[in-house]
Design a protein around this motif. Sequence first.
Motif, mmCIF file in Angstrom:
data_model
loop_
_atom_site.group_PDB
_atom_site.id
_atom_site.type_symbol
_atom_site.label_atom_id
_atom_site.label_comp_id
_atom_site.label_asym_id
_atom_site.label_seq_id
_atom_site.Cartn_x
_atom_site.Cartn_y
_atom_site.Cartn_z
ATOM 1 N N GLN A 134 -7.240 0.827 -0.705
ATOM 2 C CA GLN A 134 -7.614 -0.400 0.000
ATOM 3 C C GLN A 134 -8.860 -0.172 0.855
ATOM 4 O OE1 GLN A 134 -4.336 -2.092 2.134
ATOM 5 N NE2 GLN A 134 -5.461 -3.947 2.633
ATOM 6 N N SER A 155 0.831 -1.214 0.000
ATOM 7 C CA SER A 155 0.000 0.000 0.000
ATOM 8 C C SER A 155 0.857 1.252 0.000
ATOM 9 C CB SER A 155 -0.925 0.019 1.222
ATOM 10 O OG SER A 155 -1.860 -1.027 1.139
ATOM 11 N N ASP A 161 -5.600 -1.379 -5.006
ATOM 12 C CA ASP A 161 -5.096 -1.948 -3.769
ATOM 13 C C ASP A 161 -6.129 -2.910 -3.193
ATOM 14 O OD1 ASP A 161 -3.660 -2.511 -1.532
ATOM 15 O OD2 ASP A 161 -3.383 -0.427 -0.894
ATOM 16 N N GLU A 162 -5.883 -4.173 -3.368
ATOM 17 C CA GLU A 162 -6.777 -5.234 -2.884
ATOM 18 C C GLU A 162 -8.235 -5.018 -3.290
ATOM 19 O OE1 GLU A 162 -5.783 -7.395 0.231
ATOM 20 O OE2 GLU A 162 -3.792 -6.540 0.532
HETATM 21 MG MG MG Z 1 -2.182 -2.721 2.232
#
Ligand code: MG
Lengths: 246, 337
Positions: free
Chosen positions: A85, A43, A168-169
């Motif tokens: 995220q 991240s 991010d994810e």
């Molecule tokens: Mg992360």
Amino acid sequence: MAVLELRRISKSFGAIRALEAVDLTIGGGEVIGLMGDNGAGKSTLVKIIAGNFPPTSGAMLIDGAEVHFSKPIEARRRGIEIVYQDLALCDNLTAAANVFLGREVKRWFGPIRYLDHKSMYDRTAEIFSELKSETRPRDVVRRMSGGQRQAVAIARTRLSDPKLVLMDEPTAAISVRQVAEVLDLIRRLKETGHAVVLISHRMPDVFAVCERVAVLRRGRKVADKPITDSSPEEVTALITGALHEA
Amino acid sequence: MTESAERRTADVSDVTGQQSEGGLQRIVNTQPFWVLVALIIICIFMGTISDTFLSERNLFTTTRNFAFMAIVALGMTTVIVTGGIDLSVGSVMGLSGIMAGITLAAGYPLWFGLGACLLSAMAAGAVNGFIIAYFRMSPFVVTLGMLAIARSLALVVSNNRMFYEFGPDQPLFLAIGGGRTFGLANPVWALIVLTLIFMWLYRYSTWGRYVFAIGGNYEAAKLSGVPVERVIVSVYVVSSLMAGIASFLMVGWLGSVTNALGQTYELQVIAATVIGGANLMGGSGYAIGAPIGAALVEVIRNSLLLAGVDPYWQGTFLGGFIILAVLLERIRGRRSE
Ligand SMILES: [Mg+2]
Ligand SMILES: Nc1ncnc2c1ncn2[C@@H]1O[C@H](COP(=O)(O)OP(=O)(O)O)[C@@H](O)[C@H]1O
């Protein structure tokens, strides 16, 4: 030419060394999987690229020219979009308001400028249908499921025609069917010449859509190779540290 | 063909169903709607038990009284939507009222007095906003400080004198605040116009959108490129500006001003604002909630007075209402989760 080139990027938060001398080159239209354990620095790396904070040291080049971002908006102007995220949405606003936040569509009425709700709703509906999401533009984010929130966050990146999309994810909090949709979206981004950095914990996702995989461990890049030269087993070993480098 | 036609009708009924239900549901779900219902019930009830309550005279004074409160509550609502609070509005009324009084008393024209009033108010708001936005200090603490500062400046400037002679434009000044137009007190007209402006701003301006975005998720707004600091400064300036406008009208109505003008007014205004549906956690509030909340506060005050309840109890009711309104908001919020 590389869309983005990172040269020896390091980042410290006080005593914590989140990133250490990371090099990464992203070509136009390339889809890269960025993997690593929790706290590996994934991240942090994409946030540096997106202009959330500057690196402690190292250089960042876009189309061969060095850039320094002090605000996310500057990265956005250079064609970099990010899905955070934690999604970074305003729960109290509608989907459309979130998608257009900071770049609202306005119309003039004589000297008065006002929000053009209709065109924002229409455009948002269009993006959602492109994403094959059931999300409705007028719904308030507070009452949305994880998948719908994800769709809103992803829709934000579709307003402009970015060179590079950082995710991010994006598949961490959503259903299997929605995962397939996000992966489809990434493929479509690739087809239309957009580069993507996909951070994911899910090995199958990365192997399904990425051409290259980079692995971070404790802030260092320990692997960066074509997906065809690697395997889920090797990547798992790299993430856990069973394998030191590849 | 049949399939797509079927799908289309399904979509349309889905959309229309959603919208018609959503439209009504949306209004019924808001706090101002229920407060308005309560307000109407109280008015009907008071009308049946008291001859004076629905008299034209009493309605005229009641609407005028809540107009001042509601004008300030419009600004307060905006501040509260961003997740802040402005405790300094009462003192800013004192300072700006004195500025109007002292300039007019010195023989300056009305526009100059108005300018002195509004600019001094906005200056106080700008100081609040600047410190809150750029030093990330708690709005509670900063505006509490300004509560003391503005009140003390009102004392310093006025030297504890009362102003009741307002120079060459005195008749006009008194007529603006104290007069009536088409049967309504002038401050009520000011309130109507300002409420419409705020409703428009909340719904149609980028500024209004940003105010709500900041209250919803400060970080997300900032990451999206919303100029959060500038917007926060602006809401405190607007809040003080509303206090200045209310003060200008109020001094004209009272016909005199001392440095005590607006003392403890912040309490009524905050009560009106939270009763009107502004959530102290930020992120939600209604422009129409300001006049409705202020009307309820004033009507209850008036009813207690007519019912012969000792005025000393008013603070107890006001405080109780603030706590109750916030409690209701909590419960409602939990239910909709
Ligand atoms: Mg992360
Ligand atoms: N804003 C911050 N302040 C202090 N430490 C941070 C901050 N952001 C991340 N870190 C630390 O940096 C390291 C990397 O975090 P992160 O990039 O979020 O990892 P990942 O996304 O790979 O799970 C962690 O040790 C984390 O605690």
